[in-house]
Design a protein around this motif. Structure first.
Motif, PDB file in Angstrom:
ATOM      1  N   ARG A   1       0.817  -1.222   0.000  1.00  0.00           N
ATOM      2  CA  ARG A   1       0.000   0.000   0.000  1.00  0.00           C
ATOM      3  C   ARG A   1       0.848   1.268   0.000  1.00  0.00           C
ATOM      4  O   ARG A   1       0.541   2.227  -0.721  1.00  0.00           O
ATOM      5  CB  ARG A   1      -0.974  -0.004   1.180  1.00  0.00           C
ATOM      6  CG  ARG A   1      -0.330  -0.010   2.551  1.00  0.00           C
ATOM      7  CD  ARG A   1      -1.380  -0.214   3.637  1.00  0.00           C
ATOM      8  NE  ARG A   1      -0.801  -0.162   4.981  1.00  0.00           N
ATOM      9  CZ  ARG A   1      -0.194  -1.170   5.576  1.00  0.00           C
ATOM     10  NH1 ARG A   1      -0.076  -2.330   4.925  1.00  0.00           N
ATOM     11  NH2 ARG A   1       0.285  -1.049   6.793  1.00  0.00           N
ATOM     12  N   LYS A   2       1.926   1.322   0.792  1.00  0.00           N
ATOM     13  CA  LYS A   2       2.741   2.535   0.861  1.00  0.00           C
ATOM     14  C   LYS A   2       3.429   2.813  -0.470  1.00  0.00           C
ATOM     15  O   LYS A   2       3.473   3.962  -0.933  1.00  0.00           O
ATOM     16  CB  LYS A   2       3.775   2.403   1.976  1.00  0.00           C
ATOM     17  CG  LYS A   2       3.172   2.343   3.378  1.00  0.00           C
ATOM     18  CD  LYS A   2       4.258   2.227   4.433  1.00  0.00           C
ATOM     19  CE  LYS A   2       3.663   2.156   5.840  1.00  0.00           C
ATOM     20  NZ  LYS A   2       4.716   2.007   6.883  1.00  0.00           N
TER      21      LYS A   2
ATOM     22  N   ARG B   1     -13.962   8.359  -1.306  1.00  0.00           N
ATOM     23  CA  ARG B   1     -13.074   9.506  -1.492  1.00  0.00           C
ATOM     24  C   ARG B   1     -13.755  10.812  -1.103  1.00  0.00           C
ATOM     25  O   ARG B   1     -13.097  11.756  -0.648  1.00  0.00           O
ATOM     26  CB  ARG B   1     -12.625   9.555  -2.957  1.00  0.00           C
ATOM     27  CG  ARG B   1     -11.723  10.712  -3.321  1.00  0.00           C
ATOM     28  CD  ARG B   1     -10.376  10.579  -2.678  1.00  0.00           C
ATOM     29  NE  ARG B   1      -9.425  11.540  -3.224  1.00  0.00           N
ATOM     30  CZ  ARG B   1      -8.309  11.906  -2.619  1.00  0.00           C
ATOM     31  NH1 ARG B   1      -7.978  11.385  -1.445  1.00  0.00           N
ATOM     32  NH2 ARG B   1      -7.505  12.773  -3.179  1.00  0.00           N
TER      33      ARG B   1
ATOM     34  N   THR C   1     -13.467  11.021   3.076  1.00  0.00           N
ATOM     35  CA  THR C   1     -12.249  11.014   3.889  1.00  0.00           C
ATOM     36  C   THR C   1     -11.021  11.262   3.032  1.00  0.00           C
ATOM     37  O   THR C   1     -11.033  11.006   1.817  1.00  0.00           O
ATOM     38  CB  THR C   1     -12.093   9.676   4.629  1.00  0.00           C
ATOM     39  OG1 THR C   1     -10.927   9.705   5.456  1.00  0.00           O
ATOM     40  CG2 THR C   1     -11.972   8.527   3.650  1.00  0.00           C
ATOM     41  N   GLU C   2      -9.972  11.764   3.679  1.00  0.00           N
ATOM     42  CA  GLU C   2      -8.674  11.962   3.024  1.00  0.00           C
ATOM     43  C   GLU C   2      -7.675  10.880   3.432  1.00  0.00           C
ATOM     44  O   GLU C   2      -6.599  10.797   2.855  1.00  0.00           O
ATOM     45  CB  GLU C   2      -8.102  13.335   3.411  1.00  0.00           C
ATOM     46  CG  GLU C   2      -9.011  14.514   3.104  1.00  0.00           C
ATOM     47  CD  GLU C   2      -9.142  14.768   1.619  1.00  0.00           C
ATOM     48  OE1 GLU C   2      -8.256  14.301   0.869  1.00  0.00           O
ATOM     49  OE2 GLU C   2     -10.117  15.415   1.209  1.00  0.00           O
ATOM     50  N   ARG C   3      -8.016  10.090   4.433  1.00  0.00           N
ATOM     51  CA  ARG C   3      -7.084   9.099   4.984  1.00  0.00           C
ATOM     52  C   ARG C   3      -7.214   7.772   4.248  1.00  0.00           C
ATOM     53  O   ARG C   3      -8.324   7.286   4.008  1.00  0.00           O
ATOM     54  CB  ARG C   3      -7.343   8.909   6.474  1.00  0.00           C
ATOM     55  CG  ARG C   3      -7.194  10.192   7.289  1.00  0.00           C
ATOM     56  CD  ARG C   3      -7.494   9.974   8.744  1.00  0.00           C
ATOM     57  NE  ARG C   3      -6.559   9.007   9.340  1.00  0.00           N
ATOM     58  CZ  ARG C   3      -6.656   8.567  10.590  1.00  0.00           C
ATOM     59  NH1 ARG C   3      -7.654   8.982  11.376  1.00  0.00           N
ATOM     60  NH2 ARG C   3      -5.770   7.710  11.057  1.00  0.00           N
ATOM     61  N   LEU C   4      -6.064   7.188   3.903  1.00  0.00           N
ATOM     62  CA  LEU C   4      -6.044   5.972   3.108  1.00  0.00           C
ATOM     63  C   LEU C   4      -6.753   4.822   3.817  1.00  0.00           C
ATOM     64  O   LEU C   4      -7.565   4.112   3.214  1.00  0.00           O
ATOM     65  CB  LEU C   4      -4.597   5.580   2.786  1.00  0.00           C
ATOM     66  CG  LEU C   4      -4.424   4.289   1.995  1.00  0.00           C
ATOM     67  CD1 LEU C   4      -5.071   4.391   0.624  1.00  0.00           C
ATOM     68  CD2 LEU C   4      -2.944   3.936   1.867  1.00  0.00           C
ATOM     69  N   ARG C   5      -6.453   4.617   5.108  1.00  0.00           N
ATOM     70  CA  ARG C   5      -7.044   3.493   5.821  1.00  0.00           C
ATOM     71  C   ARG C   5      -8.561   3.623   5.894  1.00  0.00           C
ATOM     72  O   ARG C   5      -9.292   2.664   5.620  1.00  0.00           O
ATOM     73  CB  ARG C   5      -6.459   3.399   7.235  1.00  0.00           C
ATOM     74  CG  ARG C   5      -7.004   2.230   8.052  1.00  0.00           C
ATOM     75  CD  ARG C   5      -6.306   2.105   9.393  1.00  0.00           C
ATOM     76  NE  ARG C   5      -4.875   1.868   9.218  1.00  0.00           N
ATOM     77  CZ  ARG C   5      -4.024   1.756  10.227  1.00  0.00           C
ATOM     78  NH1 ARG C   5      -4.450   1.882  11.483  1.00  0.00           N
ATOM     79  NH2 ARG C   5      -2.736   1.513  10.005  1.00  0.00           N
ATOM     80  N   ALA C   6      -9.040   4.822   6.237  1.00  0.00           N
ATOM     81  CA  ALA C   6     -10.487   5.033   6.322  1.00  0.00           C
ATOM     82  C   ALA C   6     -11.137   4.878   4.947  1.00  0.00           C
ATOM     83  O   ALA C   6     -12.233   4.316   4.816  1.00  0.00           O
ATOM     84  CB  ALA C   6     -10.781   6.410   6.893  1.00  0.00           C
ATOM     85  N   MET C   7     -10.459   5.374   3.910  1.00  0.00           N
ATOM     86  CA  MET C   7     -10.992   5.261   2.557  1.00  0.00           C
ATOM     87  C   MET C   7     -11.107   3.801   2.134  1.00  0.00           C
ATOM     88  O   MET C   7     -12.088   3.391   1.500  1.00  0.00           O
ATOM     89  CB  MET C   7     -10.090   6.029   1.583  1.00  0.00           C
ATOM     90  CG  MET C   7     -10.621   6.086   0.171  1.00  0.00           C
ATOM     91  SD  MET C   7      -9.528   7.075  -0.888  1.00  0.00           S
ATOM     92  CE  MET C   7     -10.277   6.775  -2.496  1.00  0.00           C
ATOM     93  N   THR C   8     -10.114   2.998   2.490  1.00  0.00           N
ATOM     94  CA  THR C   8     -10.138   1.572   2.152  1.00  0.00           C
ATOM     95  C   THR C   8     -11.288   0.857   2.844  1.00  0.00           C
ATOM     96  O   THR C   8     -12.023   0.064   2.221  1.00  0.00           O
ATOM     97  CB  THR C   8      -8.800   0.918   2.535  1.00  0.00           C
ATOM     98  OG1 THR C   8      -7.733   1.597   1.867  1.00  0.00           O
ATOM     99  CG2 THR C   8      -8.785  -0.550   2.153  1.00  0.00           C
TER     100      THR C   8
END
Length: 295
Positions: free
Chosen positions: A157-158, A216, A219-226
């Protein structure tokens, strides 16, 4: 209340609906997770290209009485790898390369299909989906493939985010950009082929893109978006099947309509990025300040 409970529980009494719910839920979750990186990369077009590039492989498999999904997977992966290699040329933008291969693959599929005198249920189910016809082996196969795809995406992911945000910086930092491109393209291809039985070749892009686009907006955060994207994908797939069951509608189309309804509601009502919030913010900025009397 009794009628609502009966509506919710009735489909679960049917074995074919149990299998359909299982496949729809798995596909919804996997498409949500993978779709996040597709949306962040701004490569929604690749989903459409890969979905249509699977068409000639399916046509060939149909002509030689082979496995349609394997034929589609082979053609999709081949096209994805070619796109990844050719798009490394900085003179060509990625969407331009995708457009070239998209048009070629779909045109080749049409030529191959035109050599056949008639279409069969197998080929039409590839195009429009046949989630109500899956068997137990299909459920386990989708679950296994989905688990591998999610594991690969989460493990990288990173690196995938770094390449999505700035390819040149990622390359300067020593990341294997081409290898990561190939990995993402193959994962997207496998996700699309895995989803074909649920919604079909024509509608699969919606399942890959719409849940992630909906998340999208929230949220702007990857984990929350996933997490949100996988939740939207799963909930939309299950709700679409309920709608299909209740009103005797096409299952794949119903799933896509429900997912789009989720997106429309979120676009209107999202707390920060929704239309209503933007209108309130704009109205507040136009309110004249009240100036008190000077001392």
């Amino acid at each position: 209340m009794t009628d609502l409970l009966a509506f919710i529980t009735a489909p679960w009494d049917l074995p074919f609906m149990q299998r359909a719910f299982a496949v729809a839920a798995i596909v919804g979750v996997v498409c949500g997770v993978v779709g996040v990186y597709v949306v962040l990369r701004g490569m929604a077009f690749i989903g459409d290209a890969v979905a249509h590039s699977a068409f000639p492989g399916v046509a060939l498999a149909y002509a030689f009485e082979g496995n349609l999904l394997l034929g589609g997977a082979a053609a999709g992966v081949t096209t994805a790898v070619l796109i990844a290699f050719v798009s490394q040329n900085r003179r060509l933008k990625e969407d331009t390369v995708i457009g070239v291969f998209f048009a070629f693959a779909f045109g080749l599929g049409i030529v191959l299909v035109s050599t056949r005198d008639s279409w069969t249920t197998d080929l039409s189910s590839f195009l429009f989906g046949q989630v109500l016809a899956v068997d137990s082996a299909d459920v386990w196969r989708v679950a296994g493939i989905g688990a591998v795809l999610v594991a690969v995406v989460l493990a990288l992911r990173k690196e995938l985010v770094a390449v999505s945000l700035d390819r040149e910086t990622a390359r300067a930092a020593g990341l294997p950009v081409l290898r990561l491109d190939l990995t993402l393209y193959v994962v997207v291809t496998a996700t699309i082929v895995m989803s074909l039985e649920a919604v079909g070749n024509i509608l699969v892009l919606a399942l890959l893109i719409t849940p992630a686009a909906t998340a999208r907006l929230l949220t702007e955060r990857l984990r929350a978006m996933t997490v949100l994207a996988s939740a939207f994908g799963c909930a939309g797939s299950l709700t679409g099947l309920y709608v299909s069951y209740a009103y005797d509608l096409a299952a794949g189309g119903s799933v896509v309509v429900v997912l789009t309804a989720f997106f429309a509601l979120t676009w209107l009502l999202a707390p920060r990025h929704g239309l209503a919030a933007r209108l309130r913010s704009r109205a507040g900025s136009r309110t004249p300040a009240v100036v008190g009397p000077s001392a």
